[in-house]
Design a protein around this motif. Structure first.
Motif, short mmCIF file in Angstrom:
data_model
loop_
_atom_site.label_atom_id
_atom_site.label_comp_id
_atom_site.label_asym_id
_atom_site.label_seq_id
_atom_site.Cartn_x
_atom_site.Cartn_y
_atom_site.Cartn_z
N UNK A 179 0.83 -1.21 0.00
CA UNK A 179 0.00 0.00 0.00
C UNK A 179 0.86 1.25 0.00
N UNK A 180 1.92 1.26 0.85
CA UNK A 180 2.81 2.40 0.92
C UNK A 180 3.52 2.62 -0.41
N UNK A 217 2.35 6.83 -6.83
CA UNK A 217 1.35 7.79 -7.27
C UNK A 217 1.82 9.22 -7.03
N UNK A 218 2.48 9.44 -5.88
CA UNK A 218 2.98 10.78 -5.56
C UNK A 218 4.13 11.16 -6.50
N UNK A 219 5.05 10.20 -6.74
CA UNK A 219 6.17 10.47 -7.64
C UNK A 219 5.70 10.76 -9.06
N UNK A 220 4.66 10.05 -9.48
CA UNK A 220 4.13 10.22 -10.84
C UNK A 220 3.64 11.64 -11.07
N UNK A 228 13.26 -1.48 -1.59
CA UNK A 228 13.34 -0.04 -1.35
C UNK A 228 14.66 0.49 -1.92
N UNK A 229 14.57 1.52 -2.75
CA UNK A 229 15.73 2.15 -3.35
C UNK A 229 15.98 3.47 -2.64
N UNK A 230 17.23 3.65 -2.17
CA UNK A 230 17.59 4.89 -1.47
C UNK A 230 18.94 5.38 -1.96
N UNK A 231 19.14 6.71 -1.88
CA UNK A 231 20.45 7.30 -2.13
C UNK A 231 21.12 7.59 -0.80
N UNK A 239 12.55 5.33 -4.42
CA UNK A 239 11.28 4.71 -4.79
C UNK A 239 11.24 3.30 -4.22
N UNK A 240 10.04 2.77 -4.02
CA UNK A 240 9.82 1.37 -3.70
C UNK A 240 9.40 0.66 -4.98
N UNK A 241 10.06 -0.45 -5.30
CA UNK A 241 9.75 -1.22 -6.50
C UNK A 241 9.14 -2.55 -6.11
#
Length: 572
Positions: free
Chosen positions: A9-10, A16-19, A74-77, A88-90
């Protein structure tokens, strides 16, 4: 894991927010259909990861592209100061990679499993095969890989952290190097950033040791050289054992990149070496408006970055920054040997000299003292930031000078364009002349030259002296930034005693121009040494244009095929 799970869900909400905010979101993070994933299975292997386990880590070589079958990642810098920024979460149907994974270079982000994860891992060599074999799907993946690197660069959160005064010449040097190589980084000013000030206080660097550079593992470098920085961030790609390449290309400008693209796409094993960055002089061009197919113009960096990515797609191995010291033409075991700085070697059956030319340095006292401290040989957004709102001087009357003057005019108060001759028509394209004449803050000074530089050890360049070539009259000008575009000298010193014929100016002689080629059928691009070819600006008689360099890079591949085929024929 289902869409009803908290993580799912998160992740959906995050996407959706990134889009809403990220340009071309659907192209950057596309979702693959089940039939598409089925087509990818043949190129990879199934891997599983437990909750919290890392799939890849910043600063360490990435294993390839991951296609998620189950679970979320989870992708993080992360930077060397410990700052972590979510990317982003993939989830299922999505893939994890960016352009570095075409060649197995270091990852620029962290990826860790959220819950148990199952993926298809497609390693770099298989990923390149996939992009070629699956043309339509490969195009979507390739576009996503490029856009992800662009977003990482523009995000300004990860990569090495430079700490020092923003107007520092050393900062400009390192920023230019990383920008030209498409490597994410960011700058902190200790005058306004608390973390940066604390680090300065802890390490107490002298002025000569600034900037400090903090890399992903927390190591701190003091005013490093480009090579030291490249090694620390894992950017350097060097020789791979005793491998013998079909062709080694020295120089990664337009000519060298074109050779790599066409050679690798036709099945040749290609190594490309450059001491600084891809793109050569063209890569520093603010805007190229007369290149075929780009009616609105394109920056040199954008044009050559596309070619750089294209060469990697077809499997060319690009080694940057790597300096070539010498060429051994004795062909040991059928291969030429390139001796590299540091003692390494690269072996290849054929050599393409595409090392271009280096900006000419006029004979001015104190010139070296002010290089990087008010004297510049290219005009990028980094240099434009350093002289914003000032009056600057620019010496030169060719296309590169014209492009730089037009670019700088949009950032500075005034550009004084200093030309030794009485006009521009003989050396500059008409469209640029018209653009310059229509720009109100560009002043043309014909029959004029710079004869002296003045400034302080701490302050850098402060003024220049101009001299009229007609009257001999001299006058000082308060100029703190001087841009020099006064031609270029061929970068051929590394050819040494190899036997390659040079003309009086040091450019490489090819084809029938070379006396050593008399009586034998040779390619117009082959030098006096069989198996050594020259393309682009370094070649005697070349047109010194981006289009010409690219054309020669494509043309030489046919000659390479001919030479390599003959070399494999056993003697009778």
């Amino acid at each position: 894991m289902t869409a009803d799970d908290g993580i799912g869900t998160d992740a959906t909400a995050q996407r959706a927010e990134l889009a809403k905010t990220l340009p071309r979101f659907d192209q950057t993070f596309p979702e693959l259909t089940p039939p598409e994933i089925a087509r990818l299975r043949g190129f990879g292997e199934i891997q599983t990861y437990r909750d919290g386990e890392r799939l890849f880590e910043t600063g360490k070589p990435g294993p390839g592209m991951f296609v998620i079958l189950k679970g979320h990642v989870a992708i993080t810098q992360r930077d060397g100061l410990g700052h972590v920024t979510p990317v982003i979460d993939q989830g299922p149907g999505q893939f994890l990679a960016e352009i570095a994974q075409l060649s197995g270079r270091v990852a620029l982000v962290d990826g860790h499993a959220e819950g148990d994860v199952e993926v298809i891992l497609i390693r770099p060599e298989k990923l390149r095969a996939l992009l070629i074999a699956e043309a339509e799907l490969g195009e979507r993946i390739m576009r996503a890989l490029i856009l992800r690197r662009v977003n990482l660069i523009q995000g300004g959160a990860g990569g090495p952290v430079m700490i020092g005064p923003p107007q520092s010449a050393a900062i400009a040097r390192l920023q230019s190097f990383l920008t030209r190589n498409g490597f994410p980084h960011h700058l902190l000013d200790p005058a306004v950033d608390h973390d940066a000030a604390e680090l300065i206080a802890r390490y107490s660097p002298t002025p000569a040791e600034l900037p400090l550079v903090v890399v992903s593992d927390g190591s701190v470098l003091r005013n490093p050289s480009e090579t030291e920085l490249a090694r620390a961030v894992g950017m350097i790609g060097g020789p791979r054992g005793e491998k013998i390449y079909d062709v080694a290309v020295v120089g990664c400008g337009p000519a060298g990149l074109a050779t790599a693209v066409y050679g690798a796409s036709e099945g040749l094993s290609v190594a490309v070496l450059d001491s600084r960055a891809f793109g050569g002089q063209a890569g520093a061009s603010a805007r190229i408006e007369n290149y075929f197919g780009f009616p609105t113009g394109i920056t040199g960096l954008a044009l050559t970055a596309r070619a750089f990515n294209q060469a990697q797609k077809f499997g060319a191995e690009i080694m940057i920054p790597v300096s070539v010291n010498a060429l051994d033409c004795e062909r040991k075991n059928g291969a030429f040997v390139l001796a590299l700085e540091g003692g390494d070697e690269v072996r290849a059956r054929a050599i393409v000299v595409a090392s271009g030319a280096r900006y000419r340095r006029p004979g001015l006292d104190r010139l070296k003292e002010f290089e990087g401290r008010g004297v510049w040989y290219w005009a990028s957004p980094i240099e434009a930031r350093l002289c914003a709102g000032q009056e600057v001087a620019l010496v030169g009357g060719g296309n590169s000078a014209g492009q730089a003057a037009v670019f700088l005019s949009g950032h500075v108060k005034k550009v004084r364009m200093i030309i030794r001759g009485g006009g521009l028509a003989a050396s500059m394209s008409r469209y640029l002349i018209e653009r310059i004449e229509a720009t109100p803050n560009i002043e043309l000074l014909f029959n004029t030259e710079v004869v002296a530089l003045d400034g302080g050890a701490d302050t850098g360049l402060e003024r220049i002296t101009l001299k009229s070539r007609l009257s001999g009259e001299q006058a000082p000008a308060e100029i703190r930034n001087l841009f020099l575009f006064v031609g270029a000298d061929p970068a051929t010193g590394w050819l040494g005693d190899c036997g390659v014929t040079l003309d009086r100016a040091g450019f490489v002689v090819t084809g029938a121009q070379s006396e050593q080629n008399a009586g034998r059928m040779v390619s117009p691009l082959e030098t006096s040494v069989p198996g050594v070819f020259a393309v682009g600006d370094v070649r005697s008689g070349s047109v010194k244009r981006v289009g010409g360099a690219i054309g020669e890079g494509a043309q030489v591949v046919a000659a390479l095929h001919g030479f390599l085929a003959d070399a494999l024929v056993p003697p009778v």
